[in-house]
Enzyme design. Sequence first.
Site, PDB file in Angstrom:
ATOM      1  N   LYS A   1     -36.844 -41.802  -1.477  1.00 37.43           N
ATOM      2  CA  LYS A   1     -38.096 -41.103  -1.162  1.00 37.43           C
ATOM      3  C   LYS A   1     -39.162 -42.099  -0.702  1.00 37.43           C
ATOM      4  CE  LYS A   1     -41.736 -38.340  -3.207  1.00 37.43           C
ATOM      5  NZ  LYS A   1     -42.249 -37.583  -4.331  1.00 37.43           N
TER       6      LYS A   1
ATOM      7  N   GLU B   1     -36.802 -36.976 -17.525  1.00 37.51           N
ATOM      8  CA  GLU B   1     -37.843 -37.598 -16.702  1.00 37.51           C
ATOM      9  C   GLU B   1     -38.996 -36.603 -16.508  1.00 37.51           C
ATOM     10  OE1 GLU B   1     -37.393 -40.938 -13.411  1.00 37.51           O
ATOM     11  OE2 GLU B   1     -37.251 -38.983 -12.446  1.00 37.51           O
TER      12      GLU B   1
ATOM     13  N   HIS C   1     -12.407 -33.630 -27.906  1.00 35.14           N
ATOM     14  CA  HIS C   1     -11.578 -34.650 -28.550  1.00 35.14           C
ATOM     15  C   HIS C   1     -12.355 -35.933 -28.784  1.00 35.14           C
ATOM     16  CE1 HIS C   1      -7.960 -32.205 -28.281  1.00 35.14           C
ATOM     17  NE2 HIS C   1      -8.543 -31.742 -27.182  1.00 35.14           N
TER      18      HIS C   1
HETATM   19  O1  F6P Z   1     -37.574 -44.894 -11.160  1.00 38.61           O
HETATM   20  C1  F6P Z   1     -37.532 -43.516 -11.203  1.00 38.61           C
HETATM   21  C2  F6P Z   1     -37.657 -42.935  -9.868  1.00 38.61           C
HETATM   22  O2  F6P Z   1     -38.981 -43.006  -9.468  1.00 38.61           O
HETATM   23  C3  F6P Z   1     -37.138 -41.495  -9.842  1.00 38.61           C
HETATM   24  O3  F6P Z   1     -38.102 -40.569 -10.155  1.00 38.61           O
HETATM   25  C4  F6P Z   1     -36.631 -41.388  -8.456  1.00 38.61           C
HETATM   26  O4  F6P Z   1     -35.747 -40.306  -8.326  1.00 38.61           O
HETATM   27  C5  F6P Z   1     -35.969 -42.737  -8.297  1.00 38.61           C
HETATM   28  O5  F6P Z   1     -36.851 -43.632  -8.932  1.00 38.61           O
HETATM   29  C6  F6P Z   1     -35.676 -43.157  -6.890  1.00 38.61           C
HETATM   30  O6  F6P Z   1     -36.828 -43.243  -6.119  1.00 38.61           O
HETATM   31  P1  F6P Z   1     -36.745 -43.352  -4.549  1.00 38.61           P
HETATM   32  O7  F6P Z   1     -36.069 -42.121  -4.057  1.00 38.61           O
HETATM   33  O8  F6P Z   1     -38.162 -43.451  -4.089  1.00 38.61           O
HETATM   34  O9  F6P Z   1     -35.953 -44.582  -4.201  1.00 38.61           O
END
Ligand code: F6P
Length: 517
Positions: free
Chosen positions: A203, A346, A377
């Site tokens: 992201k 989270e 198990h």
């Molecule tokens: O470190 C946690 C986090 O911020 C998550 O919320 C997120 O899904 C992950 O890191 C990955 O973040 P990015 O997609 O920005 O690499």
Amino acid sequence: MARTRCDRTPAWAPLQAAFDASGKDFDLREAFAQDSQRFERFSQSAPYVFADLSKNRIDAASEALLMDLARQSGVAEHRDAMFAGEKINHTEGREVWHVLLRTPPEVGNDGSHRSTELAKVHETLDGMLAYAESVRADSKITDVVNIGIGGSDLGPQMAVLALDAFANSGKRVHFVSNVDGHELAATLSKVKVESTLFLIASKTFTTIETMTNAHSAKAWFAQQGGTDTARHFAALTTNVAAANAFGITTTFGFWDWVGGRYSMWSAIGLPLAIAIGAEGFREFLAGAHAMDEHFRTAPLAQNLPVRLGLLDVWYRNFHGFTSRSIAPYHSALRRLPAYLQQLEMESNGKRVDGEGATLPFGTSPVLWGEPGTNGQHAYFQMLHQGTDVVPLEFVAVKKARHSLPGHQPLLLANVLAQAQALMTGKVDTGGHKHFPGNRPSTFLLLDDLTPAALGALIALQEHRVFVSGSLWGINSFDQWGVELGKVLAKDIEARLSNGDATGLDGSTAGLLARLRA
Ligand code: F6P
């Protein structure tokens, strides 16, 4: 939008009184003996999911009080604010709009923010799915390597495995998340430069693990003689500029109003779209949308995410249960527990309310599990006879997509038997063979593990987390708790090379010295 923290509603004290009077000694066996309609009363259908809640420690009176709690704390208004695109993630100043990612397109654009964003969603989705189809048709690409972590890994990985029966692209899909080089090295040793597509999923396009793996993959690609980065690398990110600066020109974007753990409906879902195709991916979105509509419109008393979220609060805050175990009786759902861990913990692993005040009650349970029958198990011993009561959530799928005789009836017999044994227990005077029973469980049943059913199941889980987080008065959509470790890791990385232990605690300094020796 008025929100009232659950412990400040008028319903809180009567709920405590009901728990003290009858809730804490509630016996499931007696409840069934007294009410021949209990199964019908405490089970319900929602899109693609049938839920049996009857083996939970609730009765009509406690559920009615929990409904009062939901009404008084403003869950419905909060939900409506999310759907309307209000900035309910107030600590980051963002909308929480993953539901828009699975909202069908609307004819015309009325110029509203929602309409504009929805048009962008569909434009990007169409482009992403066209790209997925072109990759599927490209016989020279045999391997897809998704590099991402957290929400940029767990969702697509879980879904690609879950929908393996629908994967007809002929591509192998790999997932690399850990900064531990063993993972990337092992994957690179299995693929060839000319037949591999790398998807860099992040992201923010700043996450250190993903960036480190992406740089190493890029270096490996060049060392192996690869030159056509546009063909062999694509980025899935809100930060297209950073992806371009990294050298990737094939990009699929999304928006800051998509939380990482809610992002597999966006471009982050590309590995799934490649695996099951554009049509399958649209069915996945449609299943989630059907659950969204159920959550948005069903009366609270017949609203499955609401009922599950209320049960979570009842168990956590009145019964004091600190964990919930998830048992998917379908091996393709083997990454579902890991996915749900991020979704629940989270989102709701918070200790302050929306105003930053310390909460006087517990929030997120510990979520854990393994597919059945494997868990039986291993740790089911503790679930049946241990000192703690752990509510269990079974997920069973009626239809098998293999033709091996005998397996499916045995699998289904096991899931039914476990739920039954947890509740009924077994009297034995010897102690060691005594099962106390009265151990609660929820039973979620899908007819078939299709893309639409998986979409609905996941949307159901997202919304139940929303409901409990809303009642607790927390912001379920930020994740400040992961930031500190990231900052400290940067500092220690430098110290590992220069040996400077100034200001470190004794343990960290000692371990640092050992690692450098
Ligand atoms: O470190 C946690 C986090 O911020 C998550 O919320 C997120 O899904 C992950 O890191 C990955 O973040 P990015 O997609 O920005 O690499």
